[in-house]
Design a protein around this motif. Structure first.
Motif, mmCIF file in Angstrom:
data_model
loop_
_atom_site.group_PDB
_atom_site.id
_atom_site.type_symbol
_atom_site.label_atom_id
_atom_site.label_comp_id
_atom_site.label_asym_id
_atom_site.label_seq_id
_atom_site.Cartn_x
_atom_site.Cartn_y
_atom_site.Cartn_z
ATOM 1 N N ARG A 300 -16.618 -18.814 -16.901
ATOM 2 C CA ARG A 300 -16.762 -18.707 -15.447
ATOM 3 C C ARG A 300 -16.023 -19.851 -14.776
ATOM 4 N NH1 ARG A 300 -22.678 -18.505 -13.841
ATOM 5 N NH2 ARG A 300 -22.740 -16.921 -15.472
ATOM 6 N N THR A 301 -15.647 -19.617 -13.540
ATOM 7 C CA THR A 301 -14.961 -20.642 -12.767
ATOM 8 C C THR A 301 -15.258 -20.398 -11.292
ATOM 9 O OG1 THR A 301 -12.828 -21.726 -12.385
ATOM 10 C CG2 THR A 301 -12.803 -19.327 -12.543
ATOM 11 N N SER A 302 -14.568 -21.091 -10.405
ATOM 12 C CA SER A 302 -14.843 -20.989 -8.976
ATOM 13 C C SER A 302 -13.731 -20.251 -8.246
ATOM 14 C CB SER A 302 -15.002 -22.388 -8.361
ATOM 15 O OG SER A 302 -16.130 -23.048 -8.876
ATOM 16 N N VAL A 303 -14.134 -19.491 -7.234
ATOM 17 C CA VAL A 303 -13.204 -18.918 -6.266
ATOM 18 C C VAL A 303 -13.510 -19.604 -4.941
ATOM 19 C CG1 VAL A 303 -12.451 -16.855 -5.045
ATOM 20 C CG2 VAL A 303 -13.079 -16.715 -7.468
ATOM 21 N N VAL A 304 -12.559 -20.356 -4.436
ATOM 22 C CA VAL A 304 -12.756 -21.137 -3.221
ATOM 23 C C VAL A 304 -12.112 -20.405 -2.050
ATOM 24 C CG1 VAL A 304 -12.377 -23.360 -2.096
ATOM 25 C CG2 VAL A 304 -12.759 -23.261 -4.572
ATOM 26 N N VAL A 305 -12.926 -20.033 -1.087
ATOM 27 C CA VAL A 305 -12.427 -19.416 0.144
ATOM 28 C C VAL A 305 -12.402 -20.499 1.214
ATOM 29 C CG1 VAL A 305 -12.808 -17.637 1.886
ATOM 30 C CG2 VAL A 305 -13.406 -17.186 -0.514
ATOM 31 N N GLU A 306 -11.228 -20.732 1.802
ATOM 32 C CA GLU A 306 -11.081 -21.823 2.753
ATOM 33 C C GLU A 306 -10.155 -21.411 3.894
ATOM 34 O OE1 GLU A 306 -9.714 -24.857 0.169
ATOM 35 O OE2 GLU A 306 -7.933 -23.751 -0.475
ATOM 36 N N SER A 307 -10.071 -22.239 4.872
ATOM 37 C CA SER A 307 -9.195 -21.959 6.011
ATOM 38 C C SER A 307 -7.741 -21.982 5.569
ATOM 39 C CB SER A 307 -9.424 -22.991 7.114
ATOM 40 O OG SER A 307 -9.013 -24.276 6.673
ATOM 41 N N GLN A 308 -6.868 -21.402 6.398
ATOM 42 C CA GLN A 308 -5.447 -21.370 6.070
ATOM 43 C C GLN A 308 -4.895 -22.787 5.939
ATOM 44 O OE1 GLN A 308 -3.585 -18.630 5.401
ATOM 45 N NE2 GLN A 308 -1.844 -19.959 4.933
ATOM 46 N N GLU A 309 -5.344 -23.685 6.812
ATOM 47 C CA GLU A 309 -4.860 -25.064 6.759
ATOM 48 C C GLU A 309 -5.294 -25.749 5.463
ATOM 49 O OE1 GLU A 309 -6.536 -23.699 9.208
ATOM 50 O OE2 GLU A 309 -4.968 -23.496 10.748
ATOM 51 N N ALA A 310 -6.550 -25.538 5.077
ATOM 52 C CA ALA A 310 -7.049 -26.145 3.843
ATOM 53 C C ALA A 310 -6.355 -25.544 2.622
ATOM 54 C CB ALA A 310 -8.565 -25.950 3.743
ATOM 55 N N PHE A 311 -6.067 -24.248 2.690
ATOM 56 C CA PHE A 311 -5.379 -23.594 1.577
ATOM 57 C C PHE A 311 -3.968 -24.142 1.411
ATOM 58 C CE2 PHE A 311 -2.602 -20.054 0.130
ATOM 59 C CZ PHE A 311 -3.100 -19.926 -1.162
ATOM 60 N N GLU A 312 -3.257 -24.310 2.516
ATOM 61 C CA GLU A 312 -1.905 -24.855 2.445
ATOM 62 C C GLU A 312 -1.925 -26.298 1.947
ATOM 63 O OE1 GLU A 312 -0.348 -24.329 6.338
ATOM 64 O OE2 GLU A 312 -0.102 -22.136 6.130
ATOM 65 N N LYS A 313 -2.929 -27.067 2.352
ATOM 66 C CA LYS A 313 -3.050 -28.436 1.866
ATOM 67 C C LYS A 313 -3.305 -28.444 0.361
ATOM 68 C CE LYS A 313 -5.786 -32.640 2.467
ATOM 69 N NZ LYS A 313 -6.935 -33.278 3.181
ATOM 70 N N TRP A 314 -4.167 -27.540 -0.090
ATOM 71 C CA TRP A 314 -4.448 -27.449 -1.538
ATOM 72 C C TRP A 314 -3.178 -27.101 -2.309
ATOM 73 C CZ3 TRP A 314 -4.017 -23.053 -4.659
ATOM 74 C CH2 TRP A 314 -4.487 -23.193 -5.973
ATOM 75 N N GLN A 315 -2.374 -26.179 -1.771
ATOM 76 C CA GLN A 315 -1.129 -25.815 -2.436
ATOM 77 C C GLN A 315 -0.208 -27.023 -2.575
ATOM 78 O OE1 GLN A 315 0.236 -22.425 0.004
ATOM 79 N NE2 GLN A 315 0.048 -21.163 -1.826
ATOM 80 N N GLN A 316 -0.069 -27.794 -1.509
ATOM 81 C CA GLN A 316 0.794 -28.972 -1.559
ATOM 82 C C GLN A 316 0.274 -29.991 -2.571
ATOM 83 O OE1 GLN A 316 3.767 -29.364 -0.152
ATOM 84 N NE2 GLN A 316 3.529 -27.271 0.632
ATOM 85 N N GLU A 317 -1.053 -30.149 -2.622
ATOM 86 C CA GLU A 317 -1.636 -31.079 -3.595
ATOM 87 C C GLU A 317 -1.359 -30.620 -5.016
ATOM 88 O OE1 GLU A 317 -5.712 -31.103 -2.514
ATOM 89 O OE2 GLU A 317 -5.465 -32.566 -0.880
ATOM 90 N N GLN A 318 -1.470 -29.306 -5.256
ATOM 91 C CA GLN A 318 -1.219 -28.783 -6.597
ATOM 92 C C GLN A 318 0.241 -28.952 -6.991
ATOM 93 O OE1 GLN A 318 -3.569 -27.472 -8.828
ATOM 94 N NE2 GLN A 318 -4.886 -28.440 -7.297
ATOM 95 N N LEU A 319 1.139 -28.694 -6.059
ATOM 96 C CA LEU A 319 2.564 -28.844 -6.352
ATOM 97 C C LEU A 319 2.912 -30.294 -6.633
ATOM 98 C CD1 LEU A 319 4.043 -26.428 -3.649
ATOM 99 C CD2 LEU A 319 4.011 -26.067 -6.131
ATOM 100 N N THR A 320 2.363 -31.197 -5.843
ATOM 101 C CA THR A 320 2.632 -32.621 -6.050
ATOM 102 C C THR A 320 2.046 -33.103 -7.370
ATOM 103 O OG1 THR A 320 2.615 -32.993 -3.655
ATOM 104 C CG2 THR A 320 2.329 -34.925 -5.084
ATOM 105 N N ALA A 321 0.790 -32.698 -7.636
ATOM 106 C CA ALA A 321 0.121 -33.135 -8.861
ATOM 107 C C ALA A 321 0.825 -32.605 -10.105
ATOM 108 C CB ALA A 321 -1.345 -32.680 -8.849
ATOM 109 N N SER A 322 1.226 -31.333 -10.050
ATOM 110 C CA SER A 322 1.886 -30.753 -11.219
ATOM 111 C C SER A 322 3.237 -31.414 -11.468
ATOM 112 C CB SER A 322 2.068 -29.247 -11.028
ATOM 113 O OG SER A 322 2.907 -28.967 -9.915
#
Length: 362
Positions: A300-322
Motif C-alpha cells: 500500500r502507498t499514498s495517493v495525495v490530492v492537492e491543489s494545482q499549485e502544490a502539485f506543480e511545486k511537488w513536480q519541481q521538487e521531484q525533478l530537482t531531487a532526482s
C-alpha cells in the motif's frame, strides 16, 4: 374502538419506509467520498441499503410477529390447520423481488456507464474458434479467459497500449515488457484489457494528467510521462481528470482507493485503465485488493490530492531531487558496487522501496 388491520398495515408500512430511507442515507458504512465518480457509486449503494433495510425489517418483523402470535399455548396439543398454498401470495412475493433485482440491475448499469465503464465503440465480435468452444464445453472457461485469440485476427490492444507507455523512458525502466508478452484481447471469452474510461461527457477528450502505474511484489511504482518523474507515491491535482495506465510485472494485483470508489485489476500481460476526477484535498491510501503473495497486506502507498499549485511545486521538487540524486550517484559510485547495492541509500529520496530495486529494468 378497534383499529382496522388495513390501517395498521398502512401505518407500519409508512414507519418501515421512513426507517429504511433514514438508515439508507445515514448508515455510515462508507469512507468519505473524494472523487466525482464516488458520488454516483454512493447513490447506488445507498439505494441498495434502503431496499435491503426495508426487506430485512419486513421479513424479521413478520417472523417475530408470527413466532409470538402463533406460538403453542399451554395445553394445546392439536395439529395446526392444513394450508395448501396461496397462489396470489406466491405470485406477489416472486414478482416483487424480480422487480427489485431488475431495477437495481438497470441502476447499476447506468452508474457503470456514467463512470465510463461501458464503451459501446469498444465492443466487437471476437472470433469463435474450435479451441475456445472446446475449452468452454469442458468447463475450463478460466483457461479460455487467459488465452489469446488467433494471431492476426484482431489488433493487439494490449500491445498497442504497452508500446505507447514504453515510449516514456521512466516507464520503460520499470516495466518488464520484454519478459511478459502482451496478451491478445478475446472479448468473446471474457479476456480483455480492463478499462474504466472517461464518463460520457468527457468521452474523446484527453485527460488533464496521465500516470503510468506498475504493480510488483510488493510495491506500486508511478511514472509521469510528461515529466519523467518516477516515485513510490502518487500525487494528483484536485479537480483534474486523471488517467491511470496500469500493468503488473509479476502476478495479479488490484488498484483500489476506497475514497474514490474505484477498483481495477492490474494484470501481467494486460493493460488496465482507470479514469477519475479527485474532488477533495487529502492523503488517501492505495491498497492492493488482490492476494498477491505473503506480503500482500503491506502493499500500500499514498495517493495525495492537492491543489494545482502544490502539485506543480511537488513536480519541481521531484525533478530537482532526482537530478541531484543522479548526479551524486554518478559522481561517487565505486566500481565494486552493483547498481542495487549502490542505489539502496538513495531509495528514500526517489520514493522507491528498497525491496523492489532488483526488479527494476536497467
Amino acid at each position: 374502538m378497534k383499529i382496522p388491520s388495513s390501517i395498521w398495515t398502512l401505518l407500519i408500512g409508512i414507519v418501515l419506509t421512513l426507517a429504511s430511507i433514514w438508515y439508507g442515507q445515514n448508515h455510515g458504512l462508507l469512507p468519505a467520498a473524494a472523487s466525482d465518480e464516488a458520488v454516483l457509486v454512493d447513490g447506488l449503494f445507498n439505494a441498495m441499503m434502503i431496499v435491503s433495510t426495508g426487506i430485512f425489517l419486513i421479513v424479521e418483523g413478520v417472523l417475530i410477529y408470527s413466532a409470538f402470535k402463533y406460538r403453542r399455548r399451554a395445553g394445546d396439543n392439536e395439529d395446526g390447520p392444513p394450508v395448501e398454498g396461496n397462489v396470489p401470495l406466491e405470485i406477489l412475493w416472486t414478482a416483487i423481488p424480480a422487480i427489485i433485482v431488475i431495477g437495481i440491475s438497470v441502476y447499476s448499469f447506468d452508474v457503470y456507464n456514467e463512470i465510463g465503464g461501458f464503451d459501446p465503440h469498444a465492443i466487437h465480435e471476437a472470433p469463435i474458434t474450435q479451441e475456445s468452444m472446446t475449452m468452454h464445453g469442458h468447463g475450463t472457461a478460466i483457461a479460455a479467459t487467459l488465452s489469446d485469440t488467433p494471431p492476426g485476427s484482431e489488433p493487439n490492444l494490449n500491445q498497442e497500449k504497452s508500446d505507447q507507455a514504453m515510449q516514456d523512458p521512466a516507464t520503460a525502466e520499470v516495466r518488464n515488457a520484454d519478459q511478459i508478452p502482451q496478451k491478445q484481447n478475446a472479448p468473446g471469452v471474457g479476456s480483455v484489457a480492463p478499462t474504466i474510461g472517461g464518463s460520457p461527457d468527457k468521452a474523446g477528450k484527453p485527460p488533464a494528467l496521465e500516470v503510468n502505474v506498475t504493480g510488483l511484489q510488493y510495491a506500486w511504482i508511478f511514472t509521469y510521462p510528461e515529466t519523467g518523474i518516477t516515485t513510490g507515491e502518487m500525487h494528483v491535482p484536485i479537480g483534474k481528470e486523471v488517467r491511470v495506465n496500469m500493468t503488473a510485472n509479476d502476478v495479479i494485483h488490484a488498484f483500489w482507493v476506497p475514497e474514490f470508489r474505484l477498483k481495477q485489476d492490474v494484470i501481467p500481460g494486460r493493460q488496465s485503465e482507470i479514469r477519475f476526477t479527485p474532488n477533495t484535498v487529502g492523503d488517501y491510501t492505495l491498497i492492493c485488493a488482490e492476494l498477491c503473495g505473503p506480503y500482500h497486506g503491506a502493499m500500500r502507498t499514498s495517493v495525495v490530492v492537492e491543489s494545482q499549485e502544490a502539485f506543480e511545486k511537488w513536480q519541481q521538487e521531484q525533478l530537482t531531487a532526482s537530478k541531484e540524486t543522479l548526479n551524486q550517484a554518478v559522481a561517487v559510485n565505486p566500481a565494486d558496487l552493483s547498481p542495487n547495492e549502490f542505489l539502496a541509500p538513495y531509495t528514500k529520496d526517489m520514493g522507491v522501496h528498497p525491496e523492489i530495486l532488483h526488479q527494476i529494468h536497467h
